[in-house]
Design an enzyme around this catalytic site. Structure first.
Site, PDB file in Angstrom:
ATOM      1  N   SER A 164     -22.662  14.095   8.120  1.00  0.00           N
ATOM      2  CA  SER A 164     -22.735  12.973   7.185  1.00  0.00           C
ATOM      3  C   SER A 164     -23.747  13.311   6.103  1.00  0.00           C
ATOM      4  O   SER A 164     -24.647  14.135   6.325  1.00  0.00           O
ATOM      5  CB  SER A 164     -23.196  11.717   7.945  1.00  0.00           C
ATOM      6  OG  SER A 164     -23.515  10.687   7.039  1.00  0.00           O
TER       7      SER A 164
ATOM      8  N   TYR B  60     -29.101   6.990  13.294  1.00  0.00           N
ATOM      9  CA  TYR B  60     -27.909   7.712  12.817  1.00  0.00           C
ATOM     10  C   TYR B  60     -28.336   8.957  12.032  1.00  0.00           C
ATOM     11  O   TYR B  60     -27.814  10.050  12.245  1.00  0.00           O
ATOM     12  CB  TYR B  60     -27.069   6.765  11.962  1.00  0.00           C
ATOM     13  CG  TYR B  60     -25.724   7.320  11.529  1.00  0.00           C
ATOM     14  CD1 TYR B  60     -24.655   7.368  12.414  1.00  0.00           C
ATOM     15  CD2 TYR B  60     -25.529   7.781  10.228  1.00  0.00           C
ATOM     16  CE1 TYR B  60     -23.410   7.872  12.006  1.00  0.00           C
ATOM     17  CE2 TYR B  60     -24.296   8.277   9.812  1.00  0.00           C
ATOM     18  CZ  TYR B  60     -23.247   8.320  10.708  1.00  0.00           C
ATOM     19  OH  TYR B  60     -22.029   8.812  10.304  1.00  0.00           O
TER      20      TYR B  60
HETATM   21  N1  LIG Z   1     -16.892   6.237   8.216  1.00  0.00           N
HETATM   22  C1  LIG Z   1     -17.889   6.703   7.469  1.00  0.00           C
HETATM   23  O1  LIG Z   1     -18.364   6.072   6.516  1.00  0.00           O
HETATM   24  C2  LIG Z   1     -18.481   8.044   7.792  1.00  0.00           C
HETATM   25  C3  LIG Z   1     -19.303   8.657   6.846  1.00  0.00           C
HETATM   26  C4  LIG Z   1     -19.857   9.887   7.120  1.00  0.00           C
HETATM   27  C5  LIG Z   1     -19.596  10.510   8.335  1.00  0.00           C
HETATM   28  N2  LIG Z   1     -18.800   9.878   9.237  1.00  0.00           N
HETATM   29  C6  LIG Z   1     -18.582  10.535  10.528  1.00  0.00           C
HETATM   30  O2  LIG Z   1     -17.201  10.808  10.670  1.00  0.00           O
HETATM   31  C7  LIG Z   1     -16.854  10.792  12.055  1.00  0.00           C
HETATM   32  C8  LIG Z   1     -15.629   9.923  12.254  1.00  0.00           C
HETATM   33  O3  LIG Z   1     -15.951   8.613  11.857  1.00  0.00           O
HETATM   34  P1  LIG Z   1     -14.859   7.484  11.573  1.00  0.00           P
HETATM   35  O4  LIG Z   1     -15.257   6.809  10.334  1.00  0.00           O
HETATM   36  O5  LIG Z   1     -13.500   8.046  11.703  1.00  0.00           O
HETATM   37  O6  LIG Z   1     -15.191   6.495  12.779  1.00  0.00           O
HETATM   38  P2  LIG Z   1     -14.273   5.814  13.873  1.00  0.00           P
HETATM   39  O7  LIG Z   1     -15.149   4.853  14.587  1.00  0.00           O
HETATM   40  O8  LIG Z   1     -13.006   5.322  13.278  1.00  0.00           O
HETATM   41  O9  LIG Z   1     -13.918   7.023  14.836  1.00  0.00           O
HETATM   42  C9  LIG Z   1     -14.815   7.539  15.773  1.00  0.00           C
HETATM   43  C10 LIG Z   1     -14.049   7.904  17.011  1.00  0.00           C
HETATM   44  O10 LIG Z   1     -14.965   8.495  17.942  1.00  0.00           O
HETATM   45  C11 LIG Z   1     -14.660   7.996  19.229  1.00  0.00           C
HETATM   46  N3  LIG Z   1     -15.826   8.081  20.096  1.00  0.00           N
HETATM   47  C12 LIG Z   1     -16.964   7.347  20.029  1.00  0.00           C
HETATM   48  N4  LIG Z   1     -17.791   7.709  21.014  1.00  0.00           N
HETATM   49  C13 LIG Z   1     -17.173   8.686  21.719  1.00  0.00           C
HETATM   50  C14 LIG Z   1     -17.537   9.451  22.858  1.00  0.00           C
HETATM   51  N5  LIG Z   1     -18.682   9.264  23.475  1.00  0.00           N
HETATM   52  N6  LIG Z   1     -16.658  10.373  23.307  1.00  0.00           N
HETATM   53  C15 LIG Z   1     -15.468  10.563  22.688  1.00  0.00           C
HETATM   54  N7  LIG Z   1     -15.072   9.856  21.613  1.00  0.00           N
HETATM   55  C16 LIG Z   1     -15.927   8.928  21.137  1.00  0.00           C
HETATM   56  C17 LIG Z   1     -14.246   6.538  18.998  1.00  0.00           C
HETATM   57  O11 LIG Z   1     -13.512   6.013  20.094  1.00  0.00           O
HETATM   58  C18 LIG Z   1     -13.424   6.688  17.720  1.00  0.00           C
HETATM   59  O12 LIG Z   1     -12.073   6.921  18.003  1.00  0.00           O
HETATM   60  C19 LIG Z   1     -18.095  10.295  12.794  1.00  0.00           C
HETATM   61  O13 LIG Z   1     -18.808  11.386  13.320  1.00  0.00           O
HETATM   62  C20 LIG Z   1     -18.909   9.642  11.712  1.00  0.00           C
HETATM   63  O14 LIG Z   1     -20.282   9.629  12.008  1.00  0.00           O
HETATM   64  C21 LIG Z   1     -18.222   8.677   8.996  1.00  0.00           C
END
Ligand SMILES: NC(=O)c1ccc[n+]([C@@H]2O[C@H](COP(=O)([O-])OP(=O)(O)OC[C@H]3O[C@@H](n4cnc5c(N)ncnc54)[C@H](O)[C@@H]3O)[C@@H](O)[C@H]2O)c1
Length: 306
Positions: free
Chosen positions: A173, A186
């Site tokens: 991120s 985070y």
């Molecule tokens: N959405 C944003 O704004 C954003 C920005 C920067 C980075 N990210 C990163 O991108 C990645 C994906 O995020 P997203 O927006 O798709 O979120 P999301 O919540 O839609 O997806 C995250 C997924 O991870 C799974 N998960 C959570 N804990 C888990 C565990 N212990 N074991 C296995 N699976 C687990 C959840 O069930 C979910 O399906 C994350 O690492 C997030 O930190 C997201």
């Protein structure tokens, strides 16, 4: 080697590498094929993970989907089957649990084969101020967003090194590059994820293993629901990204063996300014950019009962 020759070599290569980087701005590297690769994605049951899985499947890769959410994971597999006719292998796995990761990884190796592209994507956010955040959640954030990467690398990297072929992708991120008010846990977890991925990449480089590539992804907010309510003051510079756009950029970066991907591009500017400006000016610019209020209205994932 003598001092003069070594220094001269650095000058020569800095010209060559700068010219190469300049040239690549106009003519990007060719995209490699991922057909037939075994791609394992953690957190494949929703958001970015689901989109990346669908795109890899479209490109002919074999998909191994991990998520703690069994239903979401199966839904991703169903969407892959429907859109591309291929079968994805689903495994329910809490990647923050070391023994579970090793057990399920062994199962994957027996049932599917050696993973050649590992995407550490699973992530969580508490969205709470540090002192208001329960200890258990602080710990969980570290376990899911960074420590889990130790276990997945331990499980899958040795076979990549043995075959001198593979790709490690860390979905980190922009919060892993600069601190954010309201995201202490985070940010800590994402800084750790970036530092870990970067260091292993250097270990690979130092050991001469040039067939295992690495990509570290540092996006700003993406409209997946994870950061619902997060705010941006200047959307033309720091837009909340559309998931499809972020996914396209991530897949392109992997296929071009790009080591770092920051989206939007303005994140590169923030990073450079952070390193060179006086701290007070950095804070002033951060305030001007609205960074102190990014999380003021944070709601996060909305469930049906919300
Ligand atoms: N959405 C944003 O704004 C954003 C920005 C920067 C980075 N990210 C990163 O991108 C990645 C994906 O995020 P997203 O927006 O798709 O979120 P999301 O919540 O839609 O997806 C995250 C997924 O991870 C799974 N998960 C959570 N804990 C888990 C565990 N212990 N074991 C296995 N699976 C687990 C959840 O069930 C979910 O399906 C994350 O690492 C997030 O930190 C997201």
């Amino acid at each position: 080697m003598n001092f003069f020759l070594e220094t001269l070599m650095v000058f020569v290569f800095s010209v060559v590498y700068n010219l190469e980087a300049f040239f690549r701005m106009f003519i990007p590297a060719r995209k490699k094929s991922v057909a037939g690769e075994i791609v394992l994605l953690t957190g494949a049951g929703s958001g970015i993970g689901r989109l990346i899985a669908l795109e890899f499947a479209r490109l002919g890769a074999r998909l191994v989907l991990w998520d703690i959410n069994e239903e979401g994971n199966k839904e991703t597999a169903r969407m892959i089957k429907e859109s591309h006719g291929s079968r994805a292998h689903t495994y329910t796995c809490d990647c923050s649990k070391r023994e579970e990761v090793y057990r399920v990884a062994d199962q994957v190796k027996r049932e599917v084969g050696d993973v050649t592209i590992l995407v550490n994507n699973a992530g969580i956010v508490t969205g709470k101020k540090f002192l208001q955040c329960p200890d258990s959640l602080l710990q969980k954030t570290m376990e899911v967003n960074s420590i889990a990467h130790f276990w997945t690398y331990k499980a899958f990297l040795p076979a990549m090194i043995a075959g001198n072929h593979g790709h490690l992708v860390s979905i980190a991120s922009s919060a892993g590059l600069t601190g954010v008010n309201g995201l202490a846990d985070y940010c800590a977890s994402k800084f750790a994820a970036v530092g870990f991925a970067e260091s292993v990449a250097l270990e690979l480089h130092a050991s001469g293993c040039d067939g295992v590539k690495t990509t570290i992804v540092c996006p700003f907010f993406i409209n997946t629901g994870m950061f619902d309510g997060a705010y941006t003051k200047w959307p033309s510079l720091l837009p909340i990204l559309e998931p499809e756009y972020a996914c396209r950029k991530i897949i392109d970066a992997v296929r071009r063996d790009q080591v770092y991907l920051c989206i939007p591009r303005f994140i590169y500017v923030i990073l450079a300014l952070k390193s060179i400006l006086p701290t007070k000016l950095g804070v002033l610019l951060g305030t001007y950019m609205g960074s102190f209020d990014f999380m003021a209205q944070f709601k996060g994932h909305q469930t049906k009962s919300d």
